[in-house]
Design an enzyme around this catalytic site. Structure first.
Site, mmCIF file in Angstrom:
data_model
loop_
_atom_site.group_PDB
_atom_site.id
_atom_site.type_symbol
_atom_site.label_atom_id
_atom_site.label_comp_id
_atom_site.label_asym_id
_atom_site.label_seq_id
_atom_site.Cartn_x
_atom_site.Cartn_y
_atom_site.Cartn_z
ATOM 1 N N GLY A 30 0.919 -1.295 -0.088
ATOM 2 C CA GLY A 30 0.038 0.002 0.156
ATOM 3 C C GLY A 30 0.802 1.188 0.056
ATOM 4 N NE ARG A 79 9.626 5.668 -0.487
ATOM 5 C CZ ARG A 79 10.849 5.849 -0.772
ATOM 6 N NH1 ARG A 79 11.713 6.784 0.001
ATOM 7 N NH2 ARG A 79 11.209 5.028 -1.867
ATOM 8 C CG ASP A 96 11.883 7.291 7.421
ATOM 9 O OD1 ASP A 96 11.185 7.401 6.081
ATOM 10 O OD2 ASP A 96 12.980 7.593 7.677
ATOM 11 N N GLY A 97 8.322 6.919 5.979
ATOM 12 C CA GLY A 97 7.574 7.540 5.055
ATOM 13 C C GLY A 97 8.308 8.892 4.504
ATOM 14 N NE ARG A 122 5.949 8.836 -9.279
ATOM 15 C CZ ARG A 122 5.994 8.053 -8.188
ATOM 16 N NH1 ARG A 122 4.759 7.721 -7.629
ATOM 17 N NH2 ARG A 122 6.913 7.661 -7.688
ATOM 18 N NE ARG A 163 1.385 1.491 -6.902
ATOM 19 C CZ ARG A 163 1.164 2.842 -6.514
ATOM 20 N NH1 ARG A 163 -0.236 3.267 -6.487
ATOM 21 N NH2 ARG A 163 2.030 3.687 -6.188
ATOM 22 C CG ASP A 218 4.530 -2.666 -5.653
ATOM 23 O OD1 ASP A 218 5.246 -3.740 -6.128
ATOM 24 O OD2 ASP A 218 4.916 -2.079 -4.906
ATOM 25 C CG ASN A 219 7.270 -0.617 -8.297
ATOM 26 O OD1 ASN A 219 6.787 0.524 -7.613
ATOM 27 N ND2 ASN A 219 8.472 -0.969 -7.912
ATOM 28 C CG ASP A 232 8.164 3.945 -7.202
ATOM 29 O OD1 ASP A 232 8.774 4.962 -6.858
ATOM 30 O OD2 ASP A 232 7.451 3.093 -6.409
#
Length: 467
Positions: A89, A92, A124-125, A178, A185, A252-253, A262
């Site tokens: 999910g 970040r 830490d995102g 972006r 996805r 997921d990319n 990404d």
């Protein structure tokens, strides 16, 4: 912030409901220093008129743009290096806004490094400033080469010291935005299938078909898969023609519009090397340069597997089987575009593709990937320039003779493009790792953004020369 008449908000992802994402808030950053603003991209969605203060408010503090509901972290699963992970999910990043572009497409403003979400998994995102710089450079270079790509929209330094295990730490932080043609996805469908939610698959299918592949009939899952297969084949061929290695082709990319996004451990290949990898952690070469078509096809089969909940498996298999022919067709077209010549038909175009690859293979390290396409752009029209240039020693022998014969069969496509000053240079614009590291070193050591800004200007000039 008064919106421009060209600003057309259309937050359609929210039509799917709250089972597909989670409302989140951006981190409160100690600083917001604007480092890159893509006014060229902003003009396409009516946001180029923002003042610097308004830009930072929207893309550094993430105050919602007009008529946008606010950030949502999207839910998805995915295969990472072919191991299924149900704990993915947006960890970040988030979807900040959706809006119509001047060409009518629905585009997303998505973030990277905007803080923690329910899917951060202990991270830490955040995004390193170096990672943000690298993503801007990758997106700009790919756009200039005609690769379907997301566009780096904004990069803001955020004033935190980040600890990372794969680069010198502490290191500077940033938040990237972006502009992308969908963040739906393959893994978005995989999550619904994993949960056994036929209703969610149907909702996703209807949503993505209507917004991104409207030529497909409603409810036609095999037709939708075929459209995604063809778009993915076009993207993969464009990567290969550009000598580009994405690095992490997890499910997921990859998205349903066939647009690259990404950029993490990407690389442009210096010279022909099928096993060239981008990620230091890709120990087996799963996503190496020459294995990218295989990787994308494997990912497409996972999307097809998710769609089995709503469609006949044989029809989905038939759609998947179209990838190979579509990829070869698109690869021929991509090489013709890169060489600046017109199609002469399937057989002649294939001869040129085969001869080009053979020359690059024969040339080894002496013949870099990008310079070949620069030297011979528009074919016969570049003969004197190429044969009198820095690489003239590489342009001899049987492999070159076969290449030249195949190239000269093809009519130049708009040879007047050679009149652009870009083609008076001895060397083309490249984006090899040593230059990327030098650009970052100038920023890191002396906060000197001049090489970064100069490189972007040169890349854009090259893109304009070839268009």
């Amino acid at each position: 912030m008064p919106p421009s008449p060209a600003y057309r908000p259309e937050p359609r992802f929210f039509d799917l409901g709250d089972e597909f994402g989670d409302a989140v808030q951006a981190a409160a950053f100690p600083q917001t220093i604007l480092r890159f603003r893509n006014d060229r991209a902003a003009a396409t969605v009516g946001l180029d008129g923002l003042t610097e203060a308004e830009w930072i408010a929207a893309f550094g503090r993430f105050e919602p743009l007009p008529a946008q509901p606010g950030p949502v972290a999207m839910r998805y699963h995915g295969h990472q290096f072919r191991t299924y992970n149900p704990d993915l999910g947006d960890g970040r990043g988030f979807l900040a806004a959706q809006l119509r572009a001047d060409d009518g497409r629905l585009l997303d403003l998505g973030t990277k490094g905007s803080g923690t979400t329910p899917w951060s998994r202990g991270g830490d995102g955040r995004l390193t400033l170096k990672g943000g710089v690298r993503e801007v450079l990758a997106a700009e270079m790919l756009e200039a080469q005609g690769v379907p790509t997301s566009r780096a929209f904004s990069l803001i330094e955020t004033g935190e010291a980040l600890e990372r295990g794969d680069e010198p730490s502490p290191t500077r932080s940033a938040v990237l935005v972006r502009l992308s043609h969908s963040h739906i996805r393959f893994g978005t469908f995989q999550r619904a299938a994993y949960l056994g939610r036929k209703d969610q698959i149907e909702a996703l299918l209807g949503h993505a078909r209507f917004l991104y592949h409207p030529q497909v009939a409603a409810g036609d899952a095999p037709g939708f898969l075929q459209a995604v297969v063809e778009a993915s084949a076009r993207l993969t061929a464009a990567w290969v023609a550009a000598g580009f290695v994405h690095g992490v082709l997890n499910t997921d990319n990859l998205n349903v519009t066939g647009e690259s996004f990404d950029y993490g451990p990407w690389r442009f290949m210096p010279h022909y090397e099928p096993g060239f990898t981008a990620a230091y952690f890709d120990q087996t070469g799963l996503y190496a340069f020459a294995r990218q078509p295989e990787a994308v096809f494997w990912a497409l089969t996972q999307l097809g597997g998710a769609l089995k909940l709503v469609a006949d498996a044989e029809l989905l298999t038939e759609a998947l089987n179209g990838f190979g022919p579509a990829y070869i067709r698109e690869l021929r077209a991509a090489f013709l575009r890169r060489l600046g010549v017109k199609s002469l038909g399937e057989a002649a175009d294939q001869r040129l593709l085969d001869a080009t690859l053979a020359l690059l293979r024969e040339g080894g390290e002496a013949l870099r990937w990008e310079p070949l396409f620069f030297d011979w752009f528009t074919g016969f029209s570049s003969s004197a320039r190429a044969l009198g240039g820095l690489r003239k020693a590489s342009y001899q022998g049987e492999a070159f003779d076969a290449f030249r014969f195949a190239l000269f069969e093809h009519e130049p496509d708009r040879p007047e493009r050679l009149e652009h000053p870009v083609f008076t240079a001895a060397e083309p614009q490249e984006m090899l790792i040593d230059e990327v590291e030098a650009i970052w070193a100038a920023i890191d050591a002396g906060d000197d953004w001049t090489p970064f800004e100069r490189k972007i200007a040169c890349i854009r000039e090259t893109g304009a020369a070839r268009c």
